[in-house]
Design an enzyme around this catalytic site. Sequence first.
Site, short mmCIF file in Angstrom:
data_model
loop_
_atom_site.label_atom_id
_atom_site.label_comp_id
_atom_site.label_asym_id
_atom_site.label_seq_id
_atom_site.Cartn_x
_atom_site.Cartn_y
_atom_site.Cartn_z
N ARG A 48 -3.28 22.76 -13.45
CA ARG A 48 -2.62 21.75 -13.92
C ARG A 48 -2.69 21.38 -15.45
NH1 ARG A 48 0.18 16.56 -10.70
NH2 ARG A 48 1.35 15.75 -12.35
N GLU A 83 8.72 19.65 -24.29
CA GLU A 83 7.92 19.76 -22.99
C GLU A 83 8.59 21.29 -22.49
OE1 GLU A 83 5.57 18.05 -22.31
OE2 GLU A 83 5.89 16.15 -22.84
N HIS A 136 -1.16 13.61 -28.32
CA HIS A 136 -1.67 12.24 -27.99
C HIS A 136 -2.42 11.53 -29.19
CE1 HIS A 136 -1.69 13.27 -23.30
NE2 HIS A 136 -0.64 12.31 -23.61
N HIS A 148 6.94 10.55 -28.25
CA HIS A 148 6.15 11.75 -27.27
C HIS A 148 6.33 13.07 -27.84
CE1 HIS A 148 3.32 12.94 -24.31
NE2 HIS A 148 4.37 13.90 -23.80
N ASN A 199 -1.42 20.30 -20.60
CA ASN A 199 -1.51 19.41 -21.63
C ASN A 199 -1.54 20.16 -22.84
OD1 ASN A 199 -2.23 17.28 -20.28
ND2 ASN A 199 -4.31 18.15 -19.34
N ARG A 259 0.83 -1.32 0.18
CA ARG A 259 0.15 0.00 -0.18
C ARG A 259 1.00 1.23 -0.05
NH1 ARG A 259 -3.07 -3.20 3.73
NH2 ARG A 259 -4.90 -3.86 2.76
N HIS A 307 -0.95 18.64 -26.15
CA HIS A 307 -1.06 17.04 -25.86
C HIS A 307 -2.29 16.74 -26.08
CE1 HIS A 307 2.58 17.46 -23.42
NE2 HIS A 307 2.41 16.37 -23.27
N LYS A 332 7.12 23.35 -13.92
CA LYS A 332 6.24 22.19 -13.67
C LYS A 332 5.98 21.91 -12.22
CE LYS A 332 4.50 17.64 -14.06
NZ LYS A 332 4.66 16.31 -14.99
N GLU A 390 -4.76 17.96 -10.63
CA GLU A 390 -5.38 18.52 -11.86
C GLU A 390 -6.86 18.71 -11.83
OE1 GLU A 390 -3.35 16.48 -15.24
OE2 GLU A 390 -5.39 16.98 -16.39
N LYS A 417 2.56 11.76 -10.87
CA LYS A 417 1.72 10.93 -11.84
C LYS A 417 2.26 9.50 -12.25
CE LYS A 417 -1.47 13.99 -14.03
NZ LYS A 417 -1.97 14.59 -15.55
N1 NAD Z 1 4.08 10.90 -15.24
C1 NAD Z 1 3.99 11.89 -16.13
O1 NAD Z 1 3.83 13.06 -15.62
C2 NAD Z 1 4.57 11.83 -17.33
C3 NAD Z 1 4.63 12.86 -18.16
C4 NAD Z 1 5.06 12.51 -19.44
C5 NAD Z 1 5.49 11.59 -19.91
N2 NAD Z 1 5.31 10.62 -19.31
C6 NAD Z 1 5.77 9.05 -19.79
O2 NAD Z 1 7.19 8.95 -20.02
C7 NAD Z 1 7.08 8.11 -20.87
C8 NAD Z 1 8.18 8.77 -21.82
O3 NAD Z 1 9.45 8.94 -21.18
P1 NAD Z 1 10.87 9.54 -22.18
O4 NAD Z 1 10.56 10.49 -23.11
O5 NAD Z 1 11.64 9.86 -20.76
O6 NAD Z 1 11.16 8.24 -22.59
P2 NAD Z 1 11.68 6.61 -22.28
O7 NAD Z 1 11.60 6.60 -20.91
O8 NAD Z 1 10.68 5.89 -23.12
O9 NAD Z 1 12.96 6.57 -22.84
C9 NAD Z 1 13.34 6.62 -24.31
C10 NAD Z 1 14.32 5.85 -24.55
O10 NAD Z 1 15.53 6.18 -24.10
C11 NAD Z 1 16.55 5.16 -23.37
N3 NAD Z 1 16.95 5.83 -22.34
C12 NAD Z 1 16.61 6.61 -21.10
N4 NAD Z 1 17.69 7.39 -20.48
C13 NAD Z 1 18.78 6.77 -21.16
C14 NAD Z 1 20.15 7.45 -21.24
N5 NAD Z 1 20.33 8.33 -20.23
N6 NAD Z 1 20.96 6.87 -21.98
C15 NAD Z 1 20.53 5.95 -23.17
N7 NAD Z 1 19.40 5.88 -23.08
C16 NAD Z 1 18.45 5.92 -22.53
C17 NAD Z 1 15.24 4.29 -22.64
O11 NAD Z 1 15.66 3.03 -22.38
C18 NAD Z 1 14.24 4.43 -24.08
O12 NAD Z 1 14.67 3.44 -24.98
C19 NAD Z 1 6.00 7.86 -21.65
O13 NAD Z 1 5.63 6.50 -21.29
C20 NAD Z 1 5.02 8.61 -21.10
O14 NAD Z 1 3.64 8.12 -21.08
C21 NAD Z 1 5.02 10.77 -17.92
ZN ZN Z 2 4.24 15.20 -22.48
#
Ligand code: NAD
Ligand code: ZN
Length: 378
Positions: free
Chosen positions: A255, A199, A266, A278, A259, A130, A262, A241, A251, A152
């Site tokens: 917040r 972003e 999306h 993304h 978006n 939990r 987005h 942020k 949100e 999130k």
């Molecule tokens: N929680 C939130 O508020 C929020 C906000 C925006 C996006 N997201 C989520 O985040 C994800 C996208 O995240 P992202 O853009 O960071 O991409 P990611 O986590 O998918 O990473 C992209 C690629 O880079 C690689 N990688 C990561 N760090 C590295 C490094 N230092 N050196 C070499 N390779 C590396 C990863 O293994 C992957 O192949 C999505 O799933 C999205 O839904 C969440």
């Molecule tokens: Zn985003």
Amino acid sequence: MSESSSKPIRIPIDIGATPTSLVVERGGAARIAQTLADAGIPVADRRVLLVIDRNVSAVAGRIATSLAGAHAHVAVIHLDATEAQKSMRAVDDIWHAALSARIDRGGLFIAVGGGLLGDLAGFAAATFLRGVDLVQVPTTLLAMVDSSIGGKTGINLALPGGGLGKNLAGAFWQPRLTIADADLLETLPARQLRAGLAECIKHAIIVGEPLFSNLNADAELLALGDPSAIDRLIPSSAAVKAEIVTRDPFERSERAKLNLGHTFGHAIETVRGLDLLHGEAVAIGLHAACTCAVSRGILPSATADRIVRLIERCGLPIRLPTPVAVADIEHRMGFDKKNQGGKLRLVLPRAIGDVTIEQDEHPESLHAALTAIAARGE
Ligand SMILES: NC(=O)c1ccc[n+]([C@@H]2O[C@H](COP(=O)([O-])OP(=O)(O)OC[C@H]3O[C@@H](n4cnc5c(N)ncnc54)[C@H](O)[C@@H]3O)[C@@H](O)[C@H]2O)c1
Ligand SMILES: [Zn+2]
């Protein structure tokens, strides 16, 4: 990866009963035990599970050494970071690794990776026993300025008709601390780094000056991954942020401004075959949002041009790479989970530093936006 050091910048994030913060510090990952102690999170005799993205496995040793030096009991699980892997199965793997490591309610999960790994490990931390403490060590630019801040967490779900529904199960779970160590970006592919810039542009449009002008001045350097420009960017962009989620953690109002770009983004991201990251989809989505706002008469076209030029100078796309039916994107936008009461909710810029949330239907402006982002030659 080199190990440099910089004076830590601390950004407070006061959400809920336990205040949390973001520390921006080159070399912070290798000194994690000290950074945690400074933030009032001791690790001596604590059971710690490092949940690490396989593509940054090389960092695990440094972090584990620092924690072991402070007498923590450390276990490690390496995971692939793919959207298909952002699943209940992977959460189950993390829970089992935690059980094997005998993590108790006083245990700690440390997520080391991009936004994908952070969302996944965060959800596992929110639900294991939990809820156990979570620390985020983001390794992509996007995760440093965006996803590791604000709590999130979540996973994707398989949709009944096939395909993946992104982030459809999740929880709000604030990390006790986020450590943004720009040294970890050295191995990040350039395309992934530029995707994170989308972003940052979004944050700059929301907050305005001086972030927008600073980003404008550094655009070409940032597109090339210049370390000094990155160091100027991360704290100022992450602070946007942090401030917004502090004021509106769940949100309920402000917040939603995050978006921006987005709703279009999306919809574009889920089109099969476009192969957009993304951040790239968000960049195109920002262009669409600007065009939509100009068409509604709420944004001067000169301001829209300024924003679109910045997106391009950061090495990001402003149009779809290949033709897609406008109706398909409109249809997908209708399914965005941020919509309310069956109405499309769009975040639109009115000026640099002023965005508004619009809920009324306006088919012509939507059409103008989707025409503007169509692949050249369409
Ligand atoms: N929680 C939130 O508020 C929020 C906000 C925006 C996006 N997201 C989520 O985040 C994800 C996208 O995240 P992202 O853009 O960071 O991409 P990611 O986590 O998918 O990473 C992209 C690629 O880079 C690689 N990688 C990561 N760090 C590295 C490094 N230092 N050196 C070499 N390779 C590396 C990863 O293994 C992957 O192949 C999505 O799933 C999205 O839904 C969440
Ligand atoms: Zn985003």
